[in-house]
Design a protein around this motif. Structure first.
Motif: not given
Length: 143
Positions: A8-34
């Motif tokens: 079952t799929h939810s409706d599409w929602v657009t986010f204006t901030s944050g990083v995708p959780q669980g992605s390979v790039l997430c730790p790198i993007l988070f470190n750059i962000f903070i």
């Protein structure tokens, strides 16, 4: 972004901030962000994932004022990036015999004081002793 659970799929929602959780790039993007809040501060700042420790030697009243100025700058940084510090989890540990108990404020709330805090799963008290944690580890049954 959409969420799918059991086909079952939810409706599409657009986010204006944050990083995708669980992605390979997430730790790198988070470190750059903070990484940028440390620039220009009068304090030492230690960041481990989303856990941040601030350290400042307080020898005189001006040092307490500089620490509060840095807290105000961090608060402004967080607001600029659409984040907030969880003030219920923010604690101040005053170390040393002559350390005056100065109140510090974030988000309009005075931070609580603590004599002991857990840091990376180790309990450390305001005398930098881990004795209580060692007793706790010795008394914990092995599973």
């Amino acid at each position: 972004m959409e969420v799918a659970i059991n086909g079952t799929h939810s409706d599409w929602v657009t986010f204006t901030s944050g990083v995708p959780q669980g992605s390979v790039l997430c730790p790198i993007l988070f470190n750059i962000f903070i990484n940028d809040p440390v620039e220009g501060l009068h304090i030492k700042i230690y960041i481990f994932a989303d856990d941040t420790k601030l350290c400042k030697l307080i020898d005189m009243e001006e040092d307490s004022i500089l620490l509060q100025i840095d807290l105000d700058r961090l608060e402004a940084w967080a607001e600029n990036w659409q984040m907030r510090f969880n003030t219920d989890k923010c604690k101040v540990t005053h170390m040393g015999r002559n350390n005056g108990i100065h109140p510090y404020i974030i988000n309009g709330k005075t931070l609580g004081n603590t004599d002991m805090e857990k840091d990376l799963r180790v309990l450390v008290n305001n005398k930098l002793s881990c004795k209580n944690d060692v007793r706790q580890l010795l008394l914990t049954p092995i599973r």
